[in-house]
Write a protein that holds these residues in place. Structure first.
Motif, short mmCIF file in Angstrom:
data_model
loop_
_atom_site.label_atom_id
_atom_site.label_comp_id
_atom_site.label_asym_id
_atom_site.label_seq_id
_atom_site.Cartn_x
_atom_site.Cartn_y
_atom_site.Cartn_z
N ARG A 1 48.83 15.26 18.12
CA ARG A 1 49.78 16.18 17.48
C ARG A 1 51.05 16.18 18.33
O ARG A 1 50.97 16.37 19.54
CB ARG A 1 49.20 17.59 17.43
N LEU A 2 52.19 15.96 17.69
CA LEU A 2 53.48 16.06 18.35
C LEU A 2 54.18 17.27 17.74
O LEU A 2 54.45 17.28 16.53
CB LEU A 2 54.32 14.81 18.14
N ARG B 1 64.28 7.40 19.30
CA ARG B 1 63.71 6.43 20.24
C ARG B 1 63.37 7.18 21.52
O ARG B 1 64.26 7.58 22.26
CB ARG B 1 64.71 5.32 20.51
N PRO B 2 62.08 7.38 21.80
CA PRO B 2 61.70 8.16 22.98
C PRO B 2 62.02 7.45 24.30
O PRO B 2 62.13 6.23 24.36
CB PRO B 2 60.20 8.35 22.83
N VAL B 3 62.15 8.27 25.35
CA VAL B 3 62.50 7.77 26.68
C VAL B 3 61.40 6.88 27.25
O VAL B 3 61.66 5.76 27.66
CB VAL B 3 62.76 8.96 27.63
N GLY B 4 60.17 7.34 27.30
CA GLY B 4 59.08 6.62 27.96
C GLY B 4 58.58 5.43 27.19
O GLY B 4 58.51 5.44 25.96
N VAL C 1 54.88 13.96 26.68
CA VAL C 1 56.08 14.48 26.03
C VAL C 1 56.86 13.30 25.47
O VAL C 1 57.10 12.32 26.18
CB VAL C 1 56.97 15.27 27.02
N ALA C 2 57.26 13.41 24.21
CA ALA C 2 58.10 12.39 23.60
C ALA C 2 59.47 13.02 23.37
O ALA C 2 59.58 14.00 22.63
CB ALA C 2 57.50 11.92 22.27
N ALA C 3 60.49 12.48 24.03
CA ALA C 3 61.83 13.08 23.95
C ALA C 3 62.88 12.00 23.77
O ALA C 3 62.70 10.86 24.19
CB ALA C 3 62.11 13.89 25.21
#
Length: 180
Positions: free
Chosen positions: A128-129, A31-34, A98-100
């Motif tokens: 692309r990730l 589950r990403p932050v943003g 950015v997905a983190a």
């Protein structure tokens, strides 16, 4: 629902190396932050925002590369909802560099960049990730497209690198079906 399921039955035109044996739909591995990144990955994983489609189907096709899979989602909307949702996804994709994961100790972070598929369709957004999933090298291609009142989502993922040519073939396969 029957129309959408029919589009994914007997997927003989899948690119070589993908099993036609369908599995349950793809789920995001973190589950990403943003909120923008969360919207993108949740939609790709079959959980669109509150104003849900009238009908939705999601399946996953395993690939023959290490950890490779193609997660496919088709959602049918009424009125202008498909167009509005596609516009919302396009905006969110542009706001997700950015997905983190927010979890401490887990090394899960992906740099997001544009993915050029060329000739797939007019209303297509692709990203692309590339990064690490729980510390392991991982890559995901996310493709969203609109075909009339149907929203198409594709996640092509795998360990290390994912072949853009195969992503393009998968996108063609889906858009040909959805546009029929």
């Amino acid at each position: 629902m029957a129309r959408l399921r029919g589009l994914l039955k007997e997927p003989k035109e899948l690119p070589d190396g993908f099993s036609a044996r369908q599995r349950d739909g793809w789920k995001t591995p973190f589950r990403p932050v943003g909120s923008d990144c969360r919207l993108v990955l949740d939609t790709a994983g079959g959980s669109p925002p509150q104003w849900a489609p009238g009908a939705r189907v999601a399946v996953t096709y395993p690939g023959d590369k290490l950890g490779e899979l193609a997660g496919v989602g088709l959602a049918s909307y009424t009125g202008d909802d498909a167009k509005l949702h596609f516009a919302e996804l396009t905006k969110a994709l542009g706001s997700c560099p950015v997905a983190a994961s927010p979890r401490a100790g887990k090394i899960t972070s992906f740099r997001v960049s544009t993915l050029k598929l060329g000739g797939v369709g007019d209303e297509v957004q692709a990203r692309r990730l590339r990064g690490r999933l729980n510390g392991y090298p991982y890559e995901m291609h996310l493709v969203f497209a609109r075909a009339g009142s149907t929203l198409v989502s594709l996640v092509h993922a795998g360990i290390s690198r994912v072949d853009v040519g195969r992503t393009r073939q998968l996108a063609h396969f889906l858009l040909d079906r959805a546009g029929a």
